[in-house]
Design a protein around this motif. Sequence first.
Motif, PDB file in Angstrom:
ATOM      1  N   ALA A  69       0.809  -1.224   0.000  1.00 15.84           N
ATOM      2  CA  ALA A  69       0.000   0.000   0.000  1.00 15.84           C
ATOM      3  C   ALA A  69       0.842   1.274   0.000  1.00 15.84           C
ATOM      4  O   ALA A  69       0.411   2.290  -0.547  1.00 15.84           O
ATOM      5  N   ASP A 113      -0.481   2.492  -5.795  1.00 17.50           N
ATOM      6  CA  ASP A 113      -1.831   3.035  -5.699  1.00 17.50           C
ATOM      7  C   ASP A 113      -2.573   2.647  -6.974  1.00 17.50           C
ATOM      8  O   ASP A 113      -2.018   1.989  -7.852  1.00 17.50           O
ATOM      9  N   GLN A 114      -3.821   3.045  -7.100  1.00 18.05           N
ATOM     10  CA  GLN A 114      -4.622   2.661  -8.263  1.00 18.05           C
ATOM     11  C   GLN A 114      -4.012   3.178  -9.570  1.00 18.05           C
ATOM     12  O   GLN A 114      -3.999   2.484 -10.577  1.00 18.05           O
TER      13      GLN A 114
END
Length: 100
Positions: free
Chosen positions: A41, A45-46
Motif C-alpha cells: 500500500a 496506488d490505483q
Amino acid sequence: MVIDLAFYQGGMEATRLGEEFHHNGLSLQCAQINRMPRALAQSWDQRRLAQETLALLGSDGPAIRQHMITHVIPFYEAPGFLRHLLQDRPEFCQIVLEHR
C-alpha cells in the motif's frame, strides 16, 4: 505463480490453492478491488497499478493473448457460451467477452 485480479462473489471452494501451495510451491498474488495488498500500500496506488497494467499489455500483449486467453467471445454470444460452459465444461484458461 498465479496473479489473480478477479472477484469471486460466491467463493472458490473448488479451487484448491492451499493444496497447490503445499505440494507444488504455488505463489499467489492478488489485489482487491479499490485496495492494494497491505504490504504494498505504501508504494502502489490505483494509478500506478493501471499504468503498469497498460505497460504490461503494451509490451507483452500478444504473448498474453497467445498463452493465457483461450477464448474471445463476442459479447452478444455470451449467454449461449455460458450455457456451453455449464453443460459441456470445456477446458479454458481465460475467457474474454469482447464488446465492440
